[in-house]
Design a protein around this motif. Structure first.
Motif, PDB file in Angstrom:
ATOM      1  N   VAL A 248      -0.862  -5.820   6.569  1.00 14.87           N
ATOM      2  CA  VAL A 248      -1.591  -4.912   6.667  1.00 14.87           C
ATOM      3  C   VAL A 248      -1.832  -3.858   5.453  1.00 14.87           C
ATOM      4  O   VAL A 248      -1.045  -3.323   4.555  1.00 14.87           O
ATOM      5  N   LEU A 249      -3.432  -3.683   4.859  1.00 15.74           N
ATOM      6  CA  LEU A 249      -3.801  -3.216   3.615  1.00 15.74           C
ATOM      7  C   LEU A 249      -4.362  -1.457   4.321  1.00 15.74           C
ATOM      8  O   LEU A 249      -5.268  -1.734   5.217  1.00 15.74           O
ATOM      9  N   ALA A 250      -3.644  -0.571   3.495  1.00 14.27           N
ATOM     10  CA  ALA A 250      -4.400   0.655   3.922  1.00 14.27           C
ATOM     11  C   ALA A 250      -4.812   1.128   2.568  1.00 14.27           C
ATOM     12  O   ALA A 250      -5.433  -0.165   1.537  1.00 14.27           O
ATOM     13  N   PRO A 251      -6.266   2.418   3.003  1.00 11.42           N
ATOM     14  CA  PRO A 251      -7.244   2.026   2.069  1.00 11.42           C
ATOM     15  C   PRO A 251      -6.666   2.183   0.955  1.00 11.42           C
ATOM     16  O   PRO A 251      -5.804   2.571   0.451  1.00 11.42           O
ATOM     17  N   ALA A 252      -7.393   1.238  -0.191  1.00 12.52           N
ATOM     18  CA  ALA A 252      -7.371   1.252  -1.455  1.00 12.52           C
ATOM     19  C   ALA A 252      -6.299   0.627  -1.974  1.00 12.52           C
ATOM     20  O   ALA A 252      -5.892   0.683  -3.198  1.00 12.52           O
ATOM     21  N   GLY A 367      -1.699   7.033   3.575  1.00 15.74           N
ATOM     22  CA  GLY A 367      -1.982   6.128   2.199  1.00 15.74           C
ATOM     23  C   GLY A 367      -2.008   7.114   1.370  1.00 15.74           C
ATOM     24  O   GLY A 367      -3.244   7.673   0.488  1.00 15.74           O
ATOM     25  N   ILE A 368      -0.717   7.363   0.210  1.00 16.11           N
ATOM     26  CA  ILE A 368      -0.269   8.115  -0.457  1.00 16.11           C
ATOM     27  C   ILE A 368      -1.438   7.395  -1.618  1.00 16.11           C
ATOM     28  O   ILE A 368      -0.301   6.549  -2.086  1.00 16.11           O
ATOM     29  N   HIS A 369      -1.796   7.490  -2.720  1.00 16.20           N
ATOM     30  CA  HIS A 369      -2.114   7.388  -3.717  1.00 16.20           C
ATOM     31  C   HIS A 369      -1.815   8.660  -5.239  1.00 16.20           C
ATOM     32  O   HIS A 369      -2.573   9.962  -5.025  1.00 16.20           O
ATOM     33  N   LEU A 370      -1.176   8.047  -6.239  1.00 18.50           N
ATOM     34  CA  LEU A 370      -0.610   8.232  -7.078  1.00 18.50           C
ATOM     35  C   LEU A 370      -1.999   8.027  -8.132  1.00 18.50           C
ATOM     36  O   LEU A 370      -2.240   6.678  -8.922  1.00 18.50           O
ATOM     37  N   HIS A 371      -2.444   8.902  -8.722  1.00 18.41           N
ATOM     38  CA  HIS A 371      -3.361   8.668 -10.087  1.00 18.41           C
ATOM     39  C   HIS A 371      -2.365   8.787 -11.637  1.00 18.41           C
ATOM     40  O   HIS A 371      -1.535   8.614 -11.720  1.00 18.41           O
ATOM     41  N   GLY A 372      -3.209   7.241 -12.172  1.00 17.99           N
ATOM     42  CA  GLY A 372      -2.772   6.972 -13.171  1.00 17.99           C
ATOM     43  C   GLY A 372      -1.217   6.646 -13.757  1.00 17.99           C
ATOM     44  O   GLY A 372      -0.774   6.039 -14.619  1.00 17.99           O
ATOM     45  N   THR A 390      -0.262   3.004  -4.283  1.00 19.97           N
ATOM     46  CA  THR A 390      -0.374   3.691  -2.789  1.00 19.97           C
ATOM     47  C   THR A 390       0.238   3.321  -2.012  1.00 19.97           C
ATOM     48  O   THR A 390       0.215   2.310  -1.393  1.00 19.97           O
ATOM     49  N   THR A 391       0.735   4.310  -1.439  1.00 24.99           N
ATOM     50  CA  THR A 391       1.696   3.779   0.156  1.00 24.99           C
ATOM     51  C   THR A 391       1.710   4.025   1.139  1.00 24.99           C
ATOM     52  O   THR A 391       1.021   4.991   0.986  1.00 24.99           O
ATOM     53  N   LEU A 392       1.841   3.380   2.542  1.00 28.47           N
ATOM     54  CA  LEU A 392       1.585   3.058   3.684  1.00 28.47           C
ATOM     55  C   LEU A 392       2.906   4.203   4.213  1.00 28.47           C
ATOM     56  O   LEU A 392       3.981   3.609   4.746  1.00 28.47           O
ATOM     57  N   VAL A 393       2.266   5.035   4.589  1.00 31.05           N
ATOM     58  CA  VAL A 393       3.853   6.752   5.392  1.00 31.05           C
ATOM     59  C   VAL A 393       2.953   6.131   6.742  1.00 31.05           C
ATOM     60  O   VAL A 393       2.120   7.311   7.196  1.00 31.05           O
ATOM     61  N   GLU A 394       3.774   5.500   7.875  1.00 34.08           N
ATOM     62  CA  GLU A 394       3.559   5.578   9.771  1.00 34.08           C
ATOM     63  C   GLU A 394       3.703   7.384  10.032  1.00 34.08           C
ATOM     64  O   GLU A 394       4.237   7.977   9.391  1.00 34.08           O
ATOM     65  N   ALA A 395       3.204   7.483  10.833  1.00 37.82           N
ATOM     66  CA  ALA A 395       3.136   9.426  11.263  1.00 37.82           C
ATOM     67  C   ALA A 395       5.024   8.970  11.887  1.00 37.82           C
ATOM     68  O   ALA A 395       5.227   8.086  12.281  1.00 37.82           O
ATOM     69  N   GLY A 396       5.289  10.096  11.763  1.00 36.43           N
ATOM     70  CA  GLY A 396       6.234  10.478  11.643  1.00 36.43           C
ATOM     71  C   GLY A 396       7.416  10.148  10.802  1.00 36.43           C
ATOM     72  O   GLY A 396       9.110  10.583  11.357  1.00 36.43           O
ATOM     73  N   ALA A 397       7.172   8.911  10.251  1.00 30.59           N
ATOM     74  CA  ALA A 397       8.207   8.253   8.885  1.00 30.59           C
ATOM     75  C   ALA A 397       8.563   8.935   7.916  1.00 30.59           C
ATOM     76  O   ALA A 397       7.665  10.300   6.929  1.00 30.59           O
ATOM     77  N   SER A 398       9.206   8.456   7.063  1.00 25.95           N
ATOM     78  CA  SER A 398       9.291   9.237   5.643  1.00 25.95           C
ATOM     79  C   SER A 398       9.328   7.705   4.382  1.00 25.95           C
ATOM     80  O   SER A 398       9.775   6.530   5.323  1.00 25.95           O
TER      81      SER A 398
END
Length: 432
Positions: A248-252, A367-372, A390-398
């Protein structure tokens, strides 16, 4: 996704442009309008954007620890910038308007210069109105060579994306449609994978580098015709190869595999209507020389090991359709703030270890991406898990991450569903 006639077949393999290898001379990318055959041969061609006359742009290959210079010429009729996704580079080379550089105006050229510290699979894309420019084709692979390459017969890049198209091949340019922005983002009705070569032999051992270059689509991918292991995520080698299963690949996000070929290699996206073929790597002959052997791990990364966190921050994703109210002035928000605020989400000293809890209080995955930087995902048992950018966080999850902020500068932190970023889901951190 409409499978009616948009099924990519082995007879219509899309091959990436020839690679450009970094050398003492400066590499050159020209952003420009291009015409590309995205749909199967015989269907209409697509007017879009790209680099050096093609979409995707050329594969940039460079060496770890050696400075590379890339001239980016803007042949568009609007501004642009280029972000070198996943590279832990100098802040002023990161390609983010406002935070790290001015726009490259039409007709102008900017030289990006950096030393890639990590071998692995990365990519590059527009970072100005990127929900539109990347969707129109301003994307390309970037490979940093291993000091000692693994023992494989072929090293193949597989770049995935999707496009919203009419049956004549023209793009449906509804990038800022409010319904799309408030839901899953601008999604394509046609998807495919571009391969860096079209054929292998049965019995070959192959490194596959998968890159999700789509602006919003999460790709669940199954690979048939091979046996093997996952060896890297987001450019960072795993300590031990992991058995291959559905990916499973989130964008990026990226994943590297080392596999042994048994027959035609199929790349299929899992959908509710069944498998949707993205590409097929055909076999031509047999490799009778290779002997069976275990798949060894790639050389490990040299990221700093986290210490005890000195700060614990919470980043709450808010808004969108079916989401609650928030205090921001756009569709989406982080912590009640939409878009880039005057003050950073976090301020850190160089080398500081920080824990961030990412809470998805929306009805959609992000999909949350941190630069650098790269960071460690924290497992349910509290142990350090995979290293990602980049980490994928599903709806309602943490999800908790732990990062050693060792790269000075002002760094973007955003949802890489680029429609969501445009809709407000972006912030920044500073490292002194």
């Amino acid at each position: 996704m409409n499978r009616r006639q948009f099924l990519a077949s082995a007879s219509a393999i899309a091959v990436l442009p020839a690679p450009s290898l970094a050398a003492p001379d400066t590499l050159r990318l020209r952003a420009e309008a291009v015409t590309q055959q995205i749909l199967p041969d015989g269907d209409g061609a697509t007017s879009m954007l790209g680099f050096n006359g093609s979409m995707p742009g050329p594969t940039l290959r460079m060496r770890r620890g050696e400075r590379v210079k890339i001239d980016v010429e803007n042949g568009l009729d609007e501004g642009t910038t280029v972000h070198w996704h996943g590279i832990r580079l100098e802040n002023q080379m990161d390609g983010v308007p406002v935070l790290t550089q001015d726009l490259i105006n039409p007709g102008d050229t900017m030289t990006y210069s950096f030393v890639p510290p990590d071998a692995g699979t990365f990519w590059y894309h527009s970072h100005y109105i990127s929900h539109e420019q990347a969707a129109r084709g301003m994307i390309g692979p970037l490979i940093v060579e291993d000091d000692t390459p693994p023992d494989v017969d072929h090293d193949i890049t597989v770049l995935l994306s999707d496009w919203h198209m009419q049956e004549d091949g023209s793009l449906v340019e509804s990038y800022s449609n409010m319904h799309n922005l408030a839901h899953g983002g601008y999604m394509g009705n046609f998807a495919r994978a571009f391969l860096s070569q079209a054929h292998v032999r049965s019995g070959d051992r192959v490194r596959l580098r998968l890159i999700n270059a789509a602006t919003n689509r999460i790709f669940p991918v199954t690979i048939s015709g091979v046996t093997g292991h996952i060896v890297a995520l987001d450019g960072m080698a795993l300590a031990a190869p992991r058995p291959l299963s559905e990916i499973v690949l989130a964008p990026a996000q990226r994943v590297d595999l080392i596999v042994d070929v048994m027959g035609t290699v199929g790349f299929d996206m899992t959908t509710r209507q069944g498998p949707y073929q993205l590409a097929a790597l055909t076999t031509d002959g047999a490799n009778t020389d290779r002997q069976s052997s275990p798949i060894s791990p790639l050389a490990g990364h040299d990221l700093p090991r986290p210490g005890e966190p000195t700060q614990h921050l919470t980043l709450t994703m808010m808004g969108g359709a079916m989401g609650g109210r928030h205090g921001g002035d756009n569709i989406w928000a982080f912590n009640n703030v939409s878009d880039l605020a005057e003050d950073p989400f976090g301020s850190f000293q160089r080398g500081e270890t920080v824990r961030i809890t990412m809470v998805n209080d929306t009805s959609f995955p992000h999909g949350i991406h941190l630069h650098g930087h790269h960071f460690f995902e924290v497992g349910e048992d509290g142990a350090l898990g995979d290293v990602r950018d980049t980490t994928l966080v599903e709806a309602g999850a943490s999800r908790d991450i732990i990062c050693v902020f060792d790269n000075p500068g002002r760094w973007l932190l955003h949802c890489h569903m680029l429609s969501h970023a445009f809709g407000g889901m972006r912030t920044w951190v500073t490292v002194a």
